[in-house]
Design an enzyme around this catalytic site. Structure first.
Site, PDB file in Angstrom:
ATOM      1  N   LYS A 191     -13.115   5.854  -6.729  1.00  0.00           N
ATOM      2  CA  LYS A 191     -11.727   5.992  -6.326  1.00  0.00           C
ATOM      3  C   LYS A 191     -11.650   5.792  -4.816  1.00  0.00           C
ATOM      4  O   LYS A 191     -12.246   6.540  -4.044  1.00  0.00           O
ATOM      5  CB  LYS A 191     -11.174   7.371  -6.691  1.00  0.00           C
ATOM      6  CG  LYS A 191      -9.749   7.580  -6.193  1.00  0.00           C
ATOM      7  CD  LYS A 191      -9.272   9.008  -6.414  1.00  0.00           C
ATOM      8  CE  LYS A 191      -7.954   9.250  -5.677  1.00  0.00           C
ATOM      9  NZ  LYS A 191      -7.508  10.653  -5.774  1.00  0.00           N
ATOM     10  N   GLY A 195      -1.018  17.116  -3.701  1.00  0.00           N
ATOM     11  CA  GLY A 195      -0.946  18.567  -3.750  1.00  0.00           C
ATOM     12  C   GLY A 195       0.442  19.161  -3.665  1.00  0.00           C
ATOM     13  O   GLY A 195       0.598  20.386  -3.609  1.00  0.00           O
ATOM     14  N   ASN A 209      -5.439  17.256  -9.844  1.00  0.00           N
ATOM     15  CA  ASN A 209      -6.374  18.316  -9.492  1.00  0.00           C
ATOM     16  C   ASN A 209      -5.629  19.623  -9.242  1.00  0.00           C
ATOM     17  O   ASN A 209      -5.756  20.591  -9.986  1.00  0.00           O
ATOM     18  CB  ASN A 209      -7.189  17.916  -8.272  1.00  0.00           C
ATOM     19  CG  ASN A 209      -8.246  18.935  -7.884  1.00  0.00           C
ATOM     20  OD1 ASN A 209      -8.945  18.771  -6.907  1.00  0.00           O
ATOM     21  ND2 ASN A 209      -8.409  20.001  -8.636  1.00  0.00           N
TER      22      ASN A 209
END
Length: 263
Positions: free
Chosen positions: A99, A160, A208
């Site tokens: 990635k 995030g 994540n």
């Protein structure tokens, strides 16, 4: 019928890719990833000691599981940094599928498109299977595909943030024109966000924080697994057309007593 995600000729049953950061412990990491059903897990090369294979370490966990490790270049701000980081990972025997992430702004963590494209050119020539994190721009995604990237990974929202897909129109355009898998990366916050990404036609979702920082990461991982599956099925089934006005669920023809008129 098997409905696999295929990247560079390799097929995966799960369309959910998950990260390994921000968990409270390695034990929690393992339970959450197992619950997610993910076959590919991504690891930030610059934030993990790749040589630490001691009991209880992340690398020890990854070494004994059957997950495919997707090394990423989180924390790199130039093409040169990203390329050097992945070359080092290759020397350590980590998988060729990577990635690519080149950040252009430390506040928003938006990718630097120019540096990402530059790094992708080098890595593809060197035989890496490149999955680039990029802005949700159809032109940038087309350029990355033309270079030879095995997939494109447009963001849903800032890394995030948990804001979900901010520009569904652009995502649809990217999916419409891409000839490689489109995997939404960054910004997913909850299961409905993952389902929306899949309903738009994306081939997979990477996340994540949405799992790791949930109140119950294991339960959220299960929810994400189910949401990705549900969204994919909805896309394949084909949603009903949207209408501006109501449309009766039951046919009007043959109604007992004929039509009702209100004065």
């Amino acid at each position: 019928m098997r409905d696999s995600l295929t990247i560079a000729g390799r097929s995966f049953d799960s369309r959910l890719i998950v990260g390994t950061g921000k968990y409270k412990s390695v034990e929690e990491t393992e339970k959450a990833i197992d619950a997610s059903g993910a076959e590919i897990v991504t690891v930030a090369l610059r934030r993990v000691d790749l040589n630490d294979r001691s009991s209880g370490s992340l690398m020890s966990l990854l070494g004994r599981k059957k997950w495919i490790i997707l090394p990423n270049t989180a924390g790199c701000f130039t093409a040169d940094e990203a390329v050097r980081t992945l070359r080092l990972a290759r020397e350590l025997g980590i998988a060729e599928m990577v990635k690519l992430e080149v950040i252009g702004d430390p506040v928003t963590l938006y990718p630097d498109n120019e540096q990402t494209i530059e790094a992708a050119k080098v890595l593809v020539k060197e035989g890496f299977v490149v999955l680039p994190y990029c802005i949700d721009d159809p032109v940038v995604c087309r350029k990355l595909e033309d270079i030879g990237c095995a997939a494109v990974m447009p963001l849903a929202a800032p890394i995030g943030s948990g804001l979900g897909i901010r520009n569904s129109h652009n995502v649809e355009l990217i999916v419409e024109h891409a000839h490689v898998p489109v995997i939404v990366d960054a910004g997913v916050g909850t299961a409905s966000d993952a389902a929306v990404a899949m309903e738009l036609g994306c081939h997979g979702v990477l996340m994540n924080t949405a799992i790791a920082q949930a109140g119950d990461p294991v339960m959220m991982a299960e929810a994400m697994r189910e949401a990705v599956c549900a969204g994919r099925k909805a896309f394949l089934a084909g949603r009903m057309p949207k209408r501006r006005h109501a449309n009766a669920s039951s046919p009007a023809a043959g109604v007992v007593g004929g039509p009702v008129h209100f004065e």
